[in-house]
Design an enzyme around this catalytic site. Structure first.
Site, mmCIF file in Angstrom:
data_model
loop_
_atom_site.group_PDB
_atom_site.id
_atom_site.type_symbol
_atom_site.label_atom_id
_atom_site.label_comp_id
_atom_site.label_asym_id
_atom_site.label_seq_id
_atom_site.Cartn_x
_atom_site.Cartn_y
_atom_site.Cartn_z
ATOM 1 N N ASP A 34 1.027 -1.395 -0.024
ATOM 2 C CA ASP A 34 0.195 -0.080 0.010
ATOM 3 C C ASP A 34 0.927 1.237 0.125
ATOM 4 O OD1 ASP A 34 -2.182 -1.910 0.298
ATOM 5 O OD2 ASP A 34 -2.956 -1.154 2.074
ATOM 6 N N TYR A 37 2.261 1.976 -3.473
ATOM 7 C CA TYR A 37 1.122 2.469 -4.194
ATOM 8 C C TYR A 37 0.848 3.864 -3.881
ATOM 9 C CZ TYR A 37 -3.436 3.102 -6.215
ATOM 10 O OH TYR A 37 -4.637 3.505 -6.919
ATOM 11 N N ASP A 38 0.781 4.305 -2.594
ATOM 12 C CA ASP A 38 0.597 5.422 -1.949
ATOM 13 C C ASP A 38 1.604 6.404 -2.689
ATOM 14 O OD1 ASP A 38 -1.542 4.672 -0.923
ATOM 15 O OD2 ASP A 38 -0.810 4.682 1.083
ATOM 16 N N GLU A 115 -25.451 -17.598 -10.772
ATOM 17 C CA GLU A 115 -24.463 -16.427 -10.069
ATOM 18 C C GLU A 115 -25.305 -16.035 -8.765
ATOM 19 O OE1 GLU A 115 -24.774 -13.075 -13.012
ATOM 20 O OE2 GLU A 115 -23.869 -14.279 -14.463
ATOM 21 N N LYS A 117 -26.729 -13.465 -6.304
ATOM 22 C CA LYS A 117 -27.727 -12.574 -6.443
ATOM 23 C C LYS A 117 -27.043 -11.369 -5.440
ATOM 24 C CE LYS A 117 -32.281 -10.789 -7.686
ATOM 25 N NZ LYS A 117 -32.390 -9.620 -6.522
ATOM 26 N N ASP A 119 -26.886 -8.054 -3.157
ATOM 27 C CA ASP A 119 -27.884 -7.224 -2.698
ATOM 28 C C ASP A 119 -27.455 -5.722 -2.673
ATOM 29 O OD1 ASP A 119 -30.246 -6.603 -1.744
ATOM 30 O OD2 ASP A 119 -29.886 -7.406 0.396
ATOM 31 N N ARG A 138 -30.373 1.817 -12.575
ATOM 32 C CA ARG A 138 -31.346 1.400 -13.443
ATOM 33 C C ARG A 138 -32.654 2.164 -13.437
ATOM 34 N NH1 ARG A 138 -34.642 -3.800 -11.489
ATOM 35 N NH2 ARG A 138 -36.027 -4.012 -12.889
ATOM 36 N N GLU A 178 -23.988 -4.824 -10.437
ATOM 37 C CA GLU A 178 -24.452 -4.382 -9.140
ATOM 38 C C GLU A 178 -23.468 -3.786 -8.343
ATOM 39 O OE1 GLU A 178 -27.495 -5.173 -9.047
ATOM 40 O OE2 GLU A 178 -28.306 -5.216 -6.846
ATOM 41 N N TYR A 230 -22.347 -8.117 -14.363
ATOM 42 C CA TYR A 230 -22.464 -9.464 -14.684
ATOM 43 C C TYR A 230 -23.294 -9.422 -16.020
ATOM 44 C CZ TYR A 230 -26.822 -6.886 -12.759
ATOM 45 O OH TYR A 230 -27.698 -5.986 -12.212
ATOM 46 N N LYS A 294 -29.229 -18.475 -15.198
ATOM 47 C CA LYS A 294 -29.304 -17.781 -16.571
ATOM 48 C C LYS A 294 -29.112 -19.028 -17.473
ATOM 49 C CE LYS A 294 -27.743 -13.139 -14.688
ATOM 50 N NZ LYS A 294 -26.506 -12.269 -14.778
ATOM 51 N N LYS A 318 -34.748 -16.874 -4.585
ATOM 52 C CA LYS A 318 -34.702 -16.179 -3.458
ATOM 53 C C LYS A 318 -34.440 -17.075 -2.251
ATOM 54 C CE LYS A 318 -36.254 -11.982 -4.046
ATOM 55 N NZ LYS A 318 -35.364 -10.858 -3.954
ATOM 56 N N CYS A 412 -23.464 8.214 32.875
ATOM 57 C CA CYS A 412 -23.045 6.998 32.137
ATOM 58 C C CYS A 412 -23.010 5.789 32.728
ATOM 59 C CB CYS A 412 -21.338 7.455 31.532
ATOM 60 S SG CYS A 412 -20.334 6.365 30.845
ATOM 61 N N CYS A 415 -18.986 5.052 33.960
ATOM 62 C CA CYS A 415 -18.249 5.901 35.014
ATOM 63 C C CYS A 415 -19.209 6.945 35.609
ATOM 64 C CB CYS A 415 -17.236 6.495 34.067
ATOM 65 S SG CYS A 415 -17.750 8.210 32.947
ATOM 66 N N CYS A 430 -21.059 10.078 26.856
ATOM 67 C CA CYS A 430 -20.645 10.199 27.969
ATOM 68 C C CYS A 430 -19.441 11.286 27.502
ATOM 69 C CB CYS A 430 -20.143 8.989 28.591
ATOM 70 S SG CYS A 430 -18.816 9.054 29.709
ATOM 71 N N CYS A 435 -13.412 7.703 31.475
ATOM 72 C CA CYS A 435 -14.393 6.646 31.364
ATOM 73 C C CYS A 435 -13.929 5.383 30.741
ATOM 74 C CB CYS A 435 -15.647 7.007 30.375
ATOM 75 S SG CYS A 435 -16.820 5.805 30.162
HETATM 76 S S1 IVH Z 1 -29.211 -10.021 -14.063
HETATM 77 C C1 IVH Z 1 -32.100 -9.402 -17.301
HETATM 78 N N1 IVH Z 1 -27.495 -11.021 -12.336
HETATM 79 O O1 IVH Z 1 -31.096 -8.190 -9.328
HETATM 80 C C2 IVH Z 1 -30.977 -9.848 -16.105
HETATM 81 N N2 IVH Z 1 -29.177 -9.291 -11.886
HETATM 82 O O2 IVH Z 1 -34.175 -8.700 -9.700
HETATM 83 C C3 IVH Z 1 -31.095 -8.613 -15.218
HETATM 84 N N3 IVH Z 1 -28.765 -8.611 -9.304
HETATM 85 O O3 IVH Z 1 -31.954 -5.273 -11.269
HETATM 86 C C4 IVH Z 1 -30.462 -8.868 -14.123
HETATM 87 N N4 IVH Z 1 -27.173 -9.885 -8.875
HETATM 88 O O4 IVH Z 1 -29.963 -5.269 -9.562
HETATM 89 C C5 IVH Z 1 -28.645 -10.054 -12.514
HETATM 90 N N5 IVH Z 1 -25.697 -11.709 -10.935
HETATM 91 C C6 IVH Z 1 -26.917 -10.877 -10.923
HETATM 92 C C7 IVH Z 1 -27.541 -9.995 -10.119
HETATM 93 C C8 IVH Z 1 -28.367 -9.167 -10.433
HETATM 94 C C9 IVH Z 1 -28.086 -8.985 -8.341
HETATM 95 C C10 IVH Z 1 -30.111 -7.582 -9.226
HETATM 96 C C11 IVH Z 1 -30.022 -6.350 -10.217
HETATM 97 C C12 IVH Z 1 -31.396 -6.765 -10.845
HETATM 98 C C13 IVH Z 1 -32.255 -7.392 -9.932
HETATM 99 C C14 IVH Z 1 -33.287 -8.289 -10.503
#
Ligand code: IVH
Length: 673
Positions: A34, A37-38, A115, A117, A119, A138, A178, A230, A294, A318, A412, A415, A430, A435
């Site tokens: 690091d 790099y810095d 893949e 998903k 969050d 999006r 994402e 993705y 997919k 899900k 507190c 303390c 506090c 403390c």
């Molecule tokens: S594919 C047509 N791949 O999930 C395909 N989406 O519920 C569109 N997301 O809007 C999305 N991980 O925000 C895809 N590996 C992944 C994902 C992913 C998270 C989210 C994305 C999308 C939402 C759809």
């Protein structure tokens, strides 16, 4: 250095930094430390400061740009950004596979890609001629918001494609992915927000979304945002055969692609992989709320096509929600590292997502009020970000008649010092210097680089000394004895002596560092400097009234209030006196000797349009560096700082033989200030 050499060096450094950025942020396989790099980064930044006209928008130093106005402009996606349909169980998964086969009129296994998903928040990145030009959310899938400035701050998003590694890229392409905040980044962010009395993000998704919607990219840059790519939108001139190929190409072009993505032969393997992802979910440093299956073949994807909002070729599987009902047995206050007092709910133990949860932070008084949480209530608890248990809501219908409201403590619990709630904050704090709950953190800060800078008194030793009862407050540092340290594990006579010597060496300290070392709430390095410059002596600050403090530049209501409260506490004053009694010498601020300033005694005229700074900024820099700005060119002028269209002043200066300089010369005179 002349301009030509600088230009070459800047190009070389940019290339090196882009390379190491990719190693670090995308491949997770750094080749240099690091610190190395810095150093590269600082060298580039220094050169760019000295030659501001050589700065280009794709430079790694330019990730953080200007503040957006009151809202983001909209972007229409060239291809709609679709959502996904959901599957909740094995039946839904096999129904999806059956639908795919029926639609395609195919039998046998369909190759899929599975893949995680992620969050977070879906974004689109547009690259033209290898450069990131637009980044957007999006939105509703058709139009999103232009958040280019914020996306540029994410280090794993290339600003410019490294063509040598990528082997050439299309003139125009769109990448989708994402943006997310890792679990550790999320926990840290919420801890900071809690300390600052700000409201907390309920989960990493909200944290990522909130961070991306900041109008000031500086704020976004501080959040630890990352991206997994993705998919693609339009990619000119390339036909991909499979989704796997898409992902491999994205990797080759320098984008971050999730490592857990797996190509499988058919739906049974796909379902097994989803199970597996659900099993490793806890161990990942980012939050996933499911898996996405997919169809791998792009030709089959094309044949399947899309419904209104979601494709027929993919499905989101899900995972089970990680929330449960349980009872609040009690609420107890806990004191944080920096004095924030957090009410913690003691819960009837409950298993959420395979982990036993017994406690949940209720954050602050306002949250308790807002959700109307009482002792005895049944509440919905979620493991937000799979990390911190979080009380989502109260089941009011289950409230027992004897449910008790929680009253916040006035003192507190650690303390007994006063607890206060600053205006505009939601936490009580506090303010006691000794403390015990805050002691370790205060000591680390006290001995840290920007304060007393004591070599050898790092976090590990502080912890050991506090645990061994050698340090009870800040002043004890200067009363540590070699023989006491020697009694502890890991210490030998040389190391103990070295530490005592290191402490003795630091008995002279400038006032601003001393003030900073005390860890007065809201008083950072800048405010400490301002206070030191104004009062010059510690004892002059003690009696300062709030209104007087507020007159100082950089000291507002909050800082002034903290300072007054801090010095009103007798215990705090006693500890400071004990530090001074140990022989610590607090030095008044140094008056900068005028001769030492780089432009001392020089007279400047500024004319024309400067590229990197306004005329008034230039004038300000000149006076701050000891120079004088005059309006008319005369025989006593030393330099004419000339920008574009300099007008008659340039002619006059030429006639009088006065030195004419541009911004680059100017910056080198003041050493890149
Ligand atoms: S594919 C047509 N791949 O999930 C395909 N989406 O519920 C569109 N997301 O809007 C999305 N991980 O925000 C895809 N590996 C992944 C994902 C992913 C998270 C989210 C994305 C999308 C939402 C759809």
């Amino acid at each position: 250095m002349n301009r030509t050499t600088a230009k070459k060096e800047i190009a070389r450094l940019k290339e090196l930094i882009v390379y190491h950025n990719h190693r670090y942020y995308v491949l997770d396989a750094p080749e240099i430390s690091d610190a190395q790099y810095d150093r590269l980064f600082k060298r580039l930044a220094d050169l760019e400061k000295a030659f501001p006209r050589l700065v280009t928008p794709d430079s790694p130093t330019q990730r953080v740009g200007a503040i957006s106005k009151d809202k983001f402009s909209t972007v229409t996606h060239s291809l709609q950004m679709l959502g996904l349909e959901n599957a909740f169980n094995a039946g839904d998964i096999s129904d999806f596979d059956a639908r795919v086969k029926r639609y395609l009129q195919m039998e046998g296994d369909i190759p899929y890609v599975v893949e995680p998903k992620i969050d977070g928040l879906a974004v689109e990145l547009v690259y033209e001629n290898g450069r990131l030009t637009v980044g957007s959310t999006r939105g509703d899938g058709i139009t999103g918001e232009d958040i280019t400035g914020n996306l540029r701050t994410i280090k794993s998003i290339p600003l410019v494609i490294d063509q040598a590694r990528a082997g050439g890229v299309p003139d125009y392409f769109e990448v989708r992915g994402e943006v997310y905040i890792g679990k550790s980044g999320f926990v840290k962010l919420n801890e900071q927000r809690e300390e600052n009395g700000e409201s907390l993000f309920a989960n990493p998704r909200n944290a990522a979304a909130g961070s991306l919607r900041q109008l000031d990219p500086k704020v976004t840059a501080k959040r630890q945002l990352e991206i997994f790519c993705y998919g693609t939108g339009i990619v000119k001139g390339i036909e991909f055969g499979t989704h796997e190929e898409v992902l491999n190409t994205l990797k080759k072009w320098g984008f971050c692609v999730n490592k857990e993505i797996l190509a499988v032969a058919g739906i049974n393997e796909a379902a097994a992989r989803c199970e597996c992802l659900s099993g490793i979910r806890e161990a990942l440093d980012y939050q996933i709320d499911g898996a996405v299956i997919k169809v791998n073949s792009i030709e089959l994807q094309r044949r399947l096509g899309t419904k209104t909002r979601a494709p027929r070729w993919a499905i989101a599987v899900k995972f089970e929600a990680q929330r449960e009902n349980t009872k609040i047995r009690d609420i107890v206050p806990s004191v944080g590292r920096l004095g924030a007092i957090t009410p913690v709910a003691e819960l009837a133990p409950v298993i959420i997502g395979g982990v036993e949860v017994k406690r949940a932070s209720l954050h602050n008084e306002d949250e308790i009020r807002k959700k109307d949480i009482r002792i005895g209530d049944t509440v919905v608890v979620e493991r937000a970000g799979d990390v911190i248990p979080y009380v989502v809501s109260v089941e009011l219908s289950l409230r027992p008649a004897d449910a008790k409201e929680y009253l916040f403590p006035k003192e507190c619990p650690a303390c007994g010092s006063e607890v206060i709630r600053h205006e505009g904050e939601s936490v009580y704090r506090c303010i006691g210097l000794s403390c015990p709950a805050q002691l370790k953190e205060r000591l680390r800060h006290f001995a840290g680089k920007a304060a007393f800078d004591i070599q050898g008194l790092g976090a590990k030793n502080v912890d050991q000394f506090v645990d061994a009862n050698l340090l009870h407050d800040l002043s004890d540092v200067f009363y540590l004895k070699q023989e006491d340290i020697l009694k502890l594990d890991r210490w030998a006579s040389t190391s103990a002596k070295n530490l005592i010597d290191a402490i003795a060496k630091k008995k002279e300290i400038p006032l601003h560092k001393f003030l900073f070392s005390l860890g007065i709430k809201n008083v950072g390095e800048f405010a400490s400097k301002m206070l030191a410059d104004r009062y010059k002596r510690l004892d002059k600050i003690y009696p300062a009234a709030k209104d007087e403090l507020k007159e100082i530049d950089g000291v507002g209501e909050t800082v002034a209030d903290s300072v007054v409260r801090f010095f009103a506490d007798e215990n705090n004053k006693r500890i400071i006196q004990r530090i001074l009694d140990a022989g610590v010498n607090v030095l008044p601020p140094e008056e900068k000797s005028p001769e030492k300033q780089p432009l001392a005694g020089l007279r400047f005229v500024v004319t024309g349009t400067l590229a990197g700074l306004s005329r008034s900024e230039a004038k300000d820099i000149i006076t701050r560096n000891g120079g004088k700005v005059v309006s008319a060119v005369s025989g006593s002028t030393d330099y004419l700082l000339a920008g574009a269209s300099p007008g008659s002043k340039l002619d006059k200066a030429n006639k009088l033989g006065i030195k004419i300089i541009d911004e680059e010369d100017f910056f080198s005179m003041i050493g890149g200030a």
